[in-house]
Design a protein around this motif. Structure first.
Motif, PDB file in Angstrom:
ATOM      1  N   LEU A 106      80.894  17.810  45.956  1.00  0.00           N
ATOM      2  CA  LEU A 106      81.451  17.300  47.210  1.00  0.00           C
ATOM      3  C   LEU A 106      81.208  15.804  47.377  1.00  0.00           C
ATOM      4  N   MET A 107      80.075  15.327  46.867  1.00  0.00           N
ATOM      5  CA  MET A 107      79.749  13.904  46.967  1.00  0.00           C
ATOM      6  C   MET A 107      80.410  13.065  45.874  1.00  0.00           C
ATOM      7  N   LEU A 108      80.974  13.712  44.858  1.00  0.00           N
ATOM      8  CA  LEU A 108      81.526  12.984  43.714  1.00  0.00           C
ATOM      9  C   LEU A 108      82.595  11.956  44.088  1.00  0.00           C
ATOM     10  N   PRO A 109      83.551  12.264  44.974  1.00  0.00           N
ATOM     11  CA  PRO A 109      84.518  11.215  45.335  1.00  0.00           C
ATOM     12  C   PRO A 109      83.851   9.989  45.955  1.00  0.00           C
ATOM     13  N   LEU A 110      82.835  10.203  46.794  1.00  0.00           N
ATOM     14  CA  LEU A 110      82.111   9.080  47.382  1.00  0.00           C
ATOM     15  C   LEU A 110      81.383   8.289  46.301  1.00  0.00           C
ATOM     16  N   VAL A 111      80.790   8.973  45.340  1.00  0.00           N
ATOM     17  CA  VAL A 111      80.078   8.296  44.251  1.00  0.00           C
ATOM     18  C   VAL A 111      81.046   7.446  43.429  1.00  0.00           C
ATOM     19  N   VAL A 112      82.227   7.969  43.162  1.00  0.00           N
ATOM     20  CA  VAL A 112      83.224   7.207  42.403  1.00  0.00           C
ATOM     21  C   VAL A 112      83.643   5.960  43.176  1.00  0.00           C
ATOM     22  N   VAL A 113      83.874   6.096  44.475  1.00  0.00           N
ATOM     23  CA  VAL A 113      84.255   4.940  45.294  1.00  0.00           C
ATOM     24  C   VAL A 113      83.126   3.903  45.311  1.00  0.00           C
TER      25      VAL A 113
END
Length: 129
Positions: A106-113
């Motif tokens: 769930l946190m992966l998109p935030l980590v990529v950004v």
């Protein structure tokens, strides 16, 4: 002669490499759990141990990379540290490892950004002509 990348950019590359290792471990486990007939032959005697070790190594690399960033007290770095700590401690949960891995997913998109924004802020190496 081209100059080497700045230390900040080098540690960002290390952090991104750790993120890739974590995501690869999660993808392999997901494929095995979801499509057992096609990917079941990947499951051997030490599958869980190898995947847990891969997750822990990738998370440790993320933590090492973030720790060496010059701005490690920013919210971006703290978020990456939290992501790495969740991944590092996920094998402690035993068979409930899917709960922390779900948080990581769930946190992966935030980590990529965050990683993309940090790469934009980091000075690029100078190219020689």
């Amino acid at each position: 002669m081209a100059e080497s990348a700045s230390p900040k950019r080098l540690w960002l590359i290390v952090t991104a490499t750790g993120c890739v290792l974590v995501v690869l471990a999660m993808i392999v486990v997901t494929l095995v759990l979801v499509d057992k007939p096609h990917f079941g032959e990947l499951v051997g005697k030490y599958f869980a141990e190898v995947m847990s070790a891969g997750m822990m190594v990738g998370s440790a690399i993320v933590l090492l990379g973030v720790w060496n960033l010059p701005n490690r007290t920013s919210w971006r770095s703290l978020t990456l540290m939290a992501w790495g700590l969740i991944g590092l401690t996920s094998p402690v949960f035993g068979f409930l490892f899917l709960l922390p891995w779900g948080v990581l997913a769930l946190m992966l998109p935030l980590v990529v950004v965050i990683l993309r924004s940090l790469f934009r802020l980091a000075p690029a190496p100078l190219a020689s002509h």
